[in-house]
Design an enzyme around this catalytic site. Structure first.
Site, short mmCIF file in Angstrom:
data_model
loop_
_atom_site.label_atom_id
_atom_site.label_comp_id
_atom_site.label_asym_id
_atom_site.label_seq_id
_atom_site.Cartn_x
_atom_site.Cartn_y
_atom_site.Cartn_z
N LYS A 22 0.84 -1.21 0.00
CA LYS A 22 0.00 0.00 0.00
C LYS A 22 0.87 1.25 0.00
CE LYS A 22 -1.35 1.56 4.17
NZ LYS A 22 -1.16 2.94 4.61
N ASN A 23 1.91 1.26 0.86
CA ASN A 23 2.68 2.49 1.02
C ASN A 23 3.64 2.76 -0.13
OD1 ASN A 23 1.30 3.07 3.31
ND2 ASN A 23 2.90 2.37 4.73
N ARG A 93 -3.25 9.69 4.92
CA ARG A 93 -2.01 10.45 4.88
C ARG A 93 -1.51 10.63 3.44
NH1 ARG A 93 0.74 13.76 8.25
NH2 ARG A 93 2.99 13.61 7.96
N CYS A 117 -4.10 7.53 9.96
CA CYS A 117 -4.24 6.89 11.26
C CYS A 117 -3.83 7.84 12.37
CB CYS A 117 -3.38 5.63 11.31
SG CYS A 117 -4.11 4.25 10.43
N ARG A 122 1.85 14.07 13.48
CA ARG A 122 2.32 13.79 12.11
C ARG A 122 2.43 15.11 11.35
NH1 ARG A 122 -0.67 8.55 9.75
NH2 ARG A 122 1.26 8.37 8.54
N ASP A 308 5.23 0.16 11.71
CA ASP A 308 3.97 -0.43 11.26
C ASP A 308 3.81 -1.90 11.68
OD1 ASP A 308 3.39 1.98 10.11
OD2 ASP A 308 3.94 1.39 8.07
N VAL A 330 9.63 5.93 16.35
CA VAL A 330 9.14 6.75 15.22
C VAL A 330 7.86 7.48 15.62
CG1 VAL A 330 8.39 6.72 12.81
CG2 VAL A 330 10.18 5.15 13.57
N ARG A 400 -8.42 -0.35 5.23
CA ARG A 400 -7.66 0.72 4.57
C ARG A 400 -6.35 0.21 4.01
NH1 ARG A 400 -6.37 5.53 8.08
NH2 ARG A 400 -5.07 5.75 6.25
N1 EPU Z 1 7.97 14.03 10.84
C1 EPU Z 1 8.31 15.34 11.10
N2 EPU Z 1 8.07 16.28 10.12
C2 EPU Z 1 7.53 15.96 8.91
C3 EPU Z 1 7.21 14.62 8.66
C4 EPU Z 1 7.44 13.67 9.65
O1 EPU Z 1 8.79 15.66 12.18
O2 EPU Z 1 7.36 16.86 8.07
C5 EPU Z 1 8.21 13.00 11.86
C6 EPU Z 1 6.94 12.29 12.30
O3 EPU Z 1 6.30 12.97 13.36
C7 EPU Z 1 7.42 10.93 12.72
C8 EPU Z 1 8.58 10.69 11.79
O4 EPU Z 1 8.97 11.97 11.27
O5 EPU Z 1 7.90 10.95 14.04
C9 EPU Z 1 8.29 9.77 10.64
O6 EPU Z 1 7.15 10.20 9.93
P1 EPU Z 1 7.03 9.95 8.38
O7 EPU Z 1 6.84 11.26 7.70
O8 EPU Z 1 8.14 9.09 7.91
O9 EPU Z 1 5.69 9.12 8.28
P2 EPU Z 1 4.65 9.25 7.13
O10 EPU Z 1 5.36 9.50 5.87
O11 EPU Z 1 3.57 10.16 7.54
C10 EPU Z 1 4.69 6.74 6.41
C11 EPU Z 1 3.70 5.63 6.28
C12 EPU Z 1 3.26 5.18 7.66
C13 EPU Z 1 4.50 4.73 8.44
C14 EPU Z 1 5.54 5.86 8.48
C15 EPU Z 1 6.85 5.45 9.12
C16 EPU Z 1 2.58 6.08 4.21
C17 EPU Z 1 1.35 6.51 3.51
N3 EPU Z 1 2.55 6.09 5.54
O12 EPU Z 1 4.02 7.79 7.11
O13 EPU Z 1 2.42 4.07 7.46
O14 EPU Z 1 4.14 4.40 9.75
O15 EPU Z 1 5.83 6.30 7.14
O16 EPU Z 1 7.40 4.38 8.46
O17 EPU Z 1 3.56 5.72 3.59
C18 EPU Z 1 0.66 2.59 7.97
O18 EPU Z 1 0.84 2.06 6.85
O19 EPU Z 1 -0.05 2.07 8.85
C19 EPU Z 1 1.34 3.84 8.28
C20 EPU Z 1 0.97 4.63 9.28
#
Ligand code: EPU
Length: 444
Positions: A22-23, A93, A117, A122, A308, A330, A400
């Site tokens: 998915k991601n 997201r 989620c 985030r 995850d 994370v 989802r």
């Molecule tokens: N963060 C910041 N600033 C930003 C972005 C992120 O400080 O601008 C911090 C976040 O608060 C967090 C860390 O960086 O502590 C990592 O966040 P990241 O941005 O990597 O997460 P994401 O891109 O929002 C994706 C996956 C998530 C997965 C995370 C971590 C997708 C659509 N979502 O989220 O997947 O948990 O990376 O690997 O790719 C899931 O599939 O259940 C899911 C939540």
């Protein structure tokens, strides 16, 4: 709202095939905005988030069709729309991943702040800083990001946040930089297999990207990208969920499509806990004799144990001998599943970003509610090991991101049924409904 009825305990056995990730599929679909030509994607999972993103893309003039052979075809019909619809973007997201492609291809993007989620803070500051470094003018208006740039330009961008690199932030900046004038260097890039898959997809469109899978990615902007056919990488989180399902039920399961190089940290933990892991060609088999040892687990960016999979490991540790901890580095607040695990009989305390577990505790059936995707998966795993019939509500969270989870578990021997709301209460003689929380509680 449907519920899952799960009769435990069961010993899972057999073979299961993982779907595409998915991601990876979501940012790749979003990046199709960049393509001047049709895009055909193999192995896009049939999950709600994919349908939701297809809604977003349709509003932006990119039409997605499932073809008879199962592939997803994306084609841009009109290139003018720049405003992503609020409803579907607020539901997940990855809707935010249209920001970079819209800016790069259409020069303007109006994108609502994303949902997804509820697993803690985030923010999107790193996405915005990265795009601003490429020359975008960005404002926040009424919970929308309004960004414009006549033509983006290359820059050095740092995407390393306080808890590691950002996954969707790397997707956004990389997707924007491929059409920027000049060279972009992303430092602190995410190295998750899904980000690498996005990079490979962009390469197949004609993008010039070096350093994929390392912390420094270099992108040389090109004038135009074509169309392409691309296969989505197998879902390592789904694979890990089935491996943990085998472990928690003392079973033997072969997970086809699972890639060991994407799962090293997960496999290491499972082996430390006493499971036998066999890596074959195109599949991983896990056997567990039911005797699990506790360990300390830390969820970290790739190649660490994925956040995850943290909730699923938390469920597994309830069945392990000794004391263990699960530390989410994370998303430190990602523990909403613990309340439901308590109801199922688990002995867990949460202290800050750590869950402390003492086990094994016999799990018993309960009526619980999934509050997020991976937390929901953890409840399914616990229910498979619990004695009696459990009811899991909030199944839409699981839908989802898991492609036919219940059906795949049934193929492995589980007794899992999807039940409509009316039947949920009618079939539960030993449950009452707590009016205040609207959560099904077992009677004392
Ligand atoms: N963060 C910041 N600033 C930003 C972005 C992120 O400080 O601008 C911090 C976040 O608060 C967090 C860390 O960086 O502590 C990592 O966040 P990241 O941005 O990597 O997460 P994401 O891109 O929002 C994706 C996956 C998530 C997965 C995370 C971590 C997708 C659509 N979502 O989220 O997947 O948990 O990376 O690997 O790719 C899931 O599939 O259940 C899911 C939540």
């Amino acid at each position: 709202m449907e519920a899952l009825h799960i009769e435990g305990p069961v010993r899972l056995s057999g073979e299961v095939t993982v779907s595409g990730a998915k991601n990876a599929a979501l940012p790749i679909m979003a990046a199709s905005i960049l393509a001047d030509g049709p895009v055909v994607l193999d192995a896009v999972p049939e999950v709600t988030d994919v349908r939701t993103l297809a809604e977003v893309l349709a509003a932006l003039g990119v039409y997605c069709h499932r073809q008879p052979d199962g592939t997803l075809r994306l084609e841009t019909i009109a290139n003018e729309a720049c405003q992503a619809p609020r409803g579907p973007v607020r539901r997940m997201r990855a809707g935010f991943c249209v920001l970079g492609p819209l800016l790069a291809r259409r020069g303007r993007a109006v994108v609502p702040l994303p949902g997804g989620c509820r697993i803690g803070r985030r923010p999107v500051d790193l996405h915005l800083q990265g795009l601003a470094a490429l020359g975008a003018e960005i404002q926040v208006k009424d919970r929308y990001i309004v960004a414009r740039a006549r033509r983006l330009h290359g820059a050095v961008v740092n995407l390393l946040g306080p808890r590691g690199p950002t996954v969707t932030g790397t997707a956004n900046v990389m997707s924007a930089a491929v059409l920027a004038r000049g060279v972009t260097t992303i430092r602190g890039a995410a190295v998750e297999p899904e980000v690498v898959d996005l990079g490979r997809f962009l390469q197949s469109l004609g993008a010039r990207i070096d350093g994929l899978g390392t912390r420094t990615v270099t992108i040389r902007g090109v004038e135009q990208l074509g169309g392409a056919r691309h296969g989505i990488v197998p879902d390592r989180i789904e694979a890990a969920t089935f491996l943990i399902a085998a472990a928690i039920t003392g079973g033997a399961v072969s997970v086809r499509g699972a890639r060991a190089n994407h799962l090293q940290a997960v496999l290491h933990v499972l082996q430390q806990m006493g499971c036998q892991v066999e890596i074959g060609t195109g599949q991983i088999t896990l056997r567990c004799d039911g005797h699990l040892r506790s360990v300390d687990i830390a969820a970290r960016p790739f190649p660490g144990v994925p956040t995850d999979v943290q909730p699923q490991f938390t469920a597994l540790l309830t069945q392990a001998y000794g004391t263990g901890t699960v530390h989410d580095q994370v998303f430190p607040d990602r523990f909403t599943h613990v309340g439901s695990l308590w109801r199922l009989g688990a002995n867990i305390a949460v202290r800050g970003a750590k869950a402390l577990l003492a086990g094994p505790t016999p799990l018993h059936s309960a009526a619980v509610r999934a509050l997020d995707l991976r937390g929901g998966a953890a409840l399914v795993l616990a229910a498979l090991a619990a004695d009696g019939r459990s009811v899991i509500r909030g199944v839409h969270h699981i839908d989802r991101g898991y492609d036919r989870l219940a059906e795949k578990l049934v193929l492995l021997g589980a007794d899992v049924r999807r039940i409509s709301p009316r039947a949920t209460t009618a079939n539960l003689p030993h449950a009452r409904c707590d009016e205040r929380s609207a959560v099904m509680l077992p009677t004392a």
